[in-house]
Design a protein around this motif. Structure first.
Motif, PDB file in Angstrom:
ATOM      1  N   ILE A  49       1.846  27.822 -39.779  1.00 38.68           N
ATOM      2  CA  ILE A  49       2.563  29.008 -40.271  1.00 38.68           C
ATOM      3  C   ILE A  49       2.246  30.238 -39.414  1.00 38.68           C
ATOM      4  O   ILE A  49       2.389  31.378 -39.876  1.00 38.68           O
ATOM      5  N   SER A  50       1.838  30.013 -38.172  1.00 41.79           N
ATOM      6  CA  SER A  50       1.429  31.152 -37.330  1.00 41.79           C
ATOM      7  C   SER A  50       2.594  32.104 -37.032  1.00 41.79           C
ATOM      8  O   SER A  50       2.376  33.264 -36.693  1.00 41.79           O
ATOM      9  N   SER A  51       3.829  31.624 -37.154  1.00 42.68           N
ATOM     10  CA  SER A  51       4.971  32.517 -36.916  1.00 42.68           C
ATOM     11  C   SER A  51       5.393  33.278 -38.168  1.00 42.68           C
ATOM     12  O   SER A  51       6.255  34.149 -38.092  1.00 42.68           O
ATOM     13  N   LEU A  52       4.819  32.930 -39.301  1.00 42.98           N
ATOM     14  CA  LEU A  52       5.224  33.613 -40.534  1.00 42.98           C
ATOM     15  C   LEU A  52       4.480  34.927 -40.674  1.00 42.98           C
ATOM     16  O   LEU A  52       3.265  34.950 -40.769  1.00 42.98           O
ATOM     17  N   ASP A  53       5.210  36.053 -40.704  1.00 42.63           N
ATOM     18  CA  ASP A  53       4.506  37.328 -40.884  1.00 42.63           C
ATOM     19  C   ASP A  53       4.472  37.754 -42.348  1.00 42.63           C
ATOM     20  O   ASP A  53       3.907  38.784 -42.678  1.00 42.63           O
ATOM     21  N   VAL A  54       5.063  36.947 -43.219  1.00 44.03           N
ATOM     22  CA  VAL A  54       4.966  37.185 -44.659  1.00 44.03           C
ATOM     23  C   VAL A  54       4.843  35.851 -45.386  1.00 44.03           C
ATOM     24  O   VAL A  54       5.589  34.917 -45.092  1.00 44.03           O
ATOM     25  N   VAL A  55       3.881  35.755 -46.288  1.00 43.94           N
ATOM     26  CA  VAL A  55       3.831  34.633 -47.218  1.00 43.94           C
ATOM     27  C   VAL A  55       3.781  35.239 -48.615  1.00 43.94           C
ATOM     28  O   VAL A  55       2.792  35.845 -48.995  1.00 43.94           O
ATOM     29  N   ASP A  56       4.871  35.125 -49.338  1.00 43.45           N
ATOM     30  CA  ASP A  56       4.883  35.677 -50.692  1.00 43.45           C
ATOM     31  C   ASP A  56       4.555  34.558 -51.679  1.00 43.45           C
ATOM     32  O   ASP A  56       4.254  33.434 -51.272  1.00 43.45           O
ATOM     33  N   SER A  57       4.588  34.872 -52.978  1.00 39.28           N
ATOM     34  CA  SER A  57       4.150  33.860 -53.937  1.00 39.28           C
ATOM     35  C   SER A  57       5.103  32.663 -53.957  1.00 39.28           C
ATOM     36  O   SER A  57       4.685  31.547 -54.222  1.00 39.28           O
ATOM     37  N   VAL A  78      -2.802  20.020 -44.266  1.00 39.64           N
ATOM     38  CA  VAL A  78      -3.579  21.153 -43.770  1.00 39.64           C
ATOM     39  C   VAL A  78      -2.599  22.225 -43.304  1.00 39.64           C
ATOM     40  O   VAL A  78      -1.652  21.936 -42.581  1.00 39.64           O
ATOM     41  N   VAL A  79      -2.834  23.453 -43.749  1.00 45.18           N
ATOM     42  CA  VAL A  79      -2.009  24.593 -43.334  1.00 45.18           C
ATOM     43  C   VAL A  79      -2.798  25.363 -42.280  1.00 45.18           C
ATOM     44  O   VAL A  79      -3.951  25.715 -42.506  1.00 45.18           O
ATOM     45  N   VAL A  80      -2.201  25.579 -41.122  1.00 45.83           N
ATOM     46  CA  VAL A  80      -2.954  26.235 -40.044  1.00 45.83           C
ATOM     47  C   VAL A  80      -2.249  27.487 -39.527  1.00 45.83           C
ATOM     48  O   VAL A  80      -1.045  27.654 -39.688  1.00 45.83           O
ATOM     49  N   GLY A  81      -3.047  28.358 -38.904  1.00 50.66           N
ATOM     50  CA  GLY A  81      -2.500  29.470 -38.137  1.00 50.66           C
ATOM     51  C   GLY A  81      -2.115  30.700 -38.932  1.00 50.66           C
ATOM     52  O   GLY A  81      -1.332  31.525 -38.447  1.00 50.66           O
ATOM     53  N   MET A  82      -2.679  30.867 -40.137  1.00 54.89           N
ATOM     54  CA  MET A  82      -2.283  32.031 -40.919  1.00 54.89           C
ATOM     55  C   MET A  82      -2.714  33.334 -40.232  1.00 54.89           C
ATOM     56  O   MET A  82      -3.840  33.456 -39.760  1.00 54.89           O
ATOM     57  N   GLN A  83      -1.792  34.279 -40.162  1.00 49.89           N
ATOM     58  CA  GLN A  83      -2.111  35.568 -39.562  1.00 49.89           C
ATOM     59  C   GLN A  83      -3.088  36.328 -40.463  1.00 49.89           C
ATOM     60  O   GLN A  83      -2.971  36.252 -41.685  1.00 49.89           O
ATOM     61  N   PRO A  84      -4.030  37.078 -39.855  1.00 48.07           N
ATOM     62  CA  PRO A  84      -5.031  37.804 -40.658  1.00 48.07           C
ATOM     63  C   PRO A  84      -4.393  38.736 -41.695  1.00 48.07           C
ATOM     64  O   PRO A  84      -4.839  38.764 -42.858  1.00 48.07           O
ATOM     65  N   ALA A  85      -3.348  39.458 -41.319  1.00 47.81           N
ATOM     66  CA  ALA A  85      -2.710  40.393 -42.267  1.00 47.81           C
ATOM     67  C   ALA A  85      -2.119  39.626 -43.446  1.00 47.81           C
ATOM     68  O   ALA A  85      -2.109  40.120 -44.586  1.00 47.81           O
ATOM     69  N   VAL A  86      -1.643  38.420 -43.192  1.00 48.40           N
ATOM     70  CA  VAL A  86      -1.087  37.588 -44.264  1.00 48.40           C
ATOM     71  C   VAL A  86      -2.199  37.139 -45.204  1.00 48.40           C
ATOM     72  O   VAL A  86      -2.049  37.161 -46.430  1.00 48.40           O
ATOM     73  N   ALA A  87      -3.363  36.777 -44.636  1.00 43.51           N
ATOM     74  CA  ALA A  87      -4.496  36.333 -45.454  1.00 43.51           C
ATOM     75  C   ALA A  87      -4.960  37.467 -46.374  1.00 43.51           C
ATOM     76  O   ALA A  87      -5.170  37.267 -47.574  1.00 43.51           O
ATOM     77  N   ILE A  88      -5.089  38.675 -45.827  1.00 42.00           N
ATOM     78  CA  ILE A  88      -5.521  39.841 -46.608  1.00 42.00           C
ATOM     79  C   ILE A  88      -4.544  40.077 -47.756  1.00 42.00           C
ATOM     80  O   ILE A  88      -4.923  40.255 -48.914  1.00 42.00           O
ATOM     81  N   THR A  89      -3.260  40.059 -47.424  1.00 41.78           N
ATOM     82  CA  THR A  89      -2.221  40.328 -48.424  1.00 41.78           C
ATOM     83  C   THR A  89      -2.206  39.271 -49.528  1.00 41.78           C
ATOM     84  O   THR A  89      -2.106  39.593 -50.712  1.00 41.78           O
ATOM     85  N   GLY A  99      -6.102  24.353 -53.761  1.00 35.85           N
ATOM     86  CA  GLY A  99      -5.609  23.004 -53.506  1.00 35.85           C
ATOM     87  C   GLY A  99      -5.011  22.819 -52.130  1.00 35.85           C
ATOM     88  O   GLY A  99      -4.507  21.749 -51.810  1.00 35.85           O
ATOM     89  N   ILE A 100      -5.050  23.870 -51.312  1.00 42.18           N
ATOM     90  CA  ILE A 100      -4.503  23.733 -49.960  1.00 42.18           C
ATOM     91  C   ILE A 100      -5.625  23.849 -48.942  1.00 42.18           C
ATOM     92  O   ILE A 100      -6.363  24.834 -48.931  1.00 42.18           O
ATOM     93  N   ARG A 101      -5.763  22.818 -48.090  1.00 44.25           N
ATOM     94  CA  ARG A 101      -6.729  22.908 -46.992  1.00 44.25           C
ATOM     95  C   ARG A 101      -6.143  23.812 -45.932  1.00 44.25           C
ATOM     96  O   ARG A 101      -4.961  23.715 -45.613  1.00 44.25           O
ATOM     97  N   THR A 102      -6.958  24.686 -45.364  1.00 47.54           N
ATOM     98  CA  THR A 102      -6.463  25.533 -44.283  1.00 47.54           C
ATOM     99  C   THR A 102      -7.399  25.405 -43.092  1.00 47.54           C
ATOM    100  O   THR A 102      -8.571  25.056 -43.236  1.00 47.54           O
ATOM    101  N   ALA A 103      -6.865  25.677 -41.906  1.00 50.68           N
ATOM    102  CA  ALA A 103      -7.671  25.698 -40.692  1.00 50.68           C
ATOM    103  C   ALA A 103      -7.130  26.815 -39.815  1.00 50.68           C
ATOM    104  O   ALA A 103      -5.977  27.213 -39.947  1.00 50.68           O
ATOM    105  N   LEU A 104      -7.998  27.306 -38.919  1.00 53.39           N
ATOM    106  CA  LEU A 104      -7.590  28.444 -38.106  1.00 53.39           C
ATOM    107  C   LEU A 104      -6.457  28.115 -37.154  1.00 53.39           C
ATOM    108  O   LEU A 104      -5.554  28.904 -36.942  1.00 53.39           O
TER     109      LEU A 104
END
Lengths: 138, 130
Positions: A49-57, A78-89, A99-104
């Motif tokens: 999801i590294s190209s996603l600049d928004v992840v809403d509910s 495994v969900v990878v590549g979340m942008q830092p601003a998306v993680a904060i939000t 329930g979701i595994r994530t990796a950088l």
């Protein structure tokens, strides 16, 4: 564009979400993915999801659904590549993606998938030869 | 400077996100604040569509001590009978996760919710640049 492409790589499926997902696209992805897991006997799903600049509910729930559906079909997600601003939000929104595994990144994500799916491999190797180099094979 | 967009179909939510992002960049919001605003817009737009049966959003550039973006979501739907309940984390009248309103309030600098049963709902959210 009506489908998010799903790539097969051995026993894994790779999805790179590159467009802003509208609802129908997200639901279509769930259908396509579960179908392909069954069709290819896939053991793991990696979603970039590294190209996603928004992840809403809504998208968060979709990712959770995909992970749950895959698990029921005996595949790890495994969900990878979340942008830092998306993680904060996401965390402030109250959505910590349980329930979701994530990796950088993709590399670390693939490592997790290989580890998660290696147990059954080891059993097979153990049965077939006594001192098979498990590490080499893996 | 303001812009009004309709929210009548799921695809409109994507258009709202794009327009809000553009406005946030123009108002010089930082990347994290942009992301919070766009995410909040997405949450409320979905509420407008799912619970308010569609409506519209006004995107405004506001200027006080700092520049900011104000979004006004309006619908003429059934309204919210119990505002306190609607603002509770995890409570939902629909099939969602119940984070839309409460989560959005956390993401924003200002949050206003007005609703009358039978007449509709207005949500006004503002994010200021730092």
């Amino acid at each position: 564009m009506d489908h998010i492409p799903i790539l097969r790589m051995g026993e894994f499926l790779l999805i790179t979400v590159q467009v802003d997902m509208h609802d129908r696209l997200a639901i279509g992805l769930q259908d396509d993915l579960t179908e392909q897991i069954v069709r290819f006997n896939s053991r793991g799903v990696l979603i970039d999801i590294s190209s996603l600049d928004v992840v809403d509910s809504f998208i968060g729930r979709m990712l959770g659904n995909i992970a749950a559906m895959s698990r029921v079909l005996d595949a790890q997600t495994v969900v990878v590549g979340m942008q830092p601003a998306v993680a904060i939000t996401l965390v402030e929104l109250g959505l910590s993606l349980p329930g979701i595994r994530t990796a950088l990144n993709v590399e670390r994500g693939m490592e997790i998938l290989r580890e998660e799916t290696s147990h059954s491999l080891i059993e097979i190797i153990d049965e077939s030869s006594e001192d098979a180099g498990v590490e080499e094979v893996l | 400077m303001s812009d009004t967009l309709p929210i009548r179909a799921p695809e409109d939510i994507v258009l709202v996100r794009t327009a809000v992002r553009k406005a946030a960049i123009a108002a010089k919001l930082g990347l994290v604040d942009q992301t919070k605003l766009v995410t909040a817009a997405s949450e409320i737009a979905r509420n407008t569509l799912d619970y308010g049966k569609g409506g519209d959003v006004i995107i405004e550039r506001v200027q006080a001590a700092k520049a900011g973006i104000r979004l006004t979501f309006q619908d003429q739907g059934p309204g919210i009978p119990n505002l306190d309940l609607a603002l509770t984390d995890g409570w939902t009248s629909g099939s969602g996760m119940g984070l839309g309103l409460s989560g959005t309030r956390r993401l924003m600098d200002e949050f206003d919710l007005a609703s009358k049963p039978g007449e509709g709902t207005t949500v006004i959210i503002t994010k200021w640049s730092r």
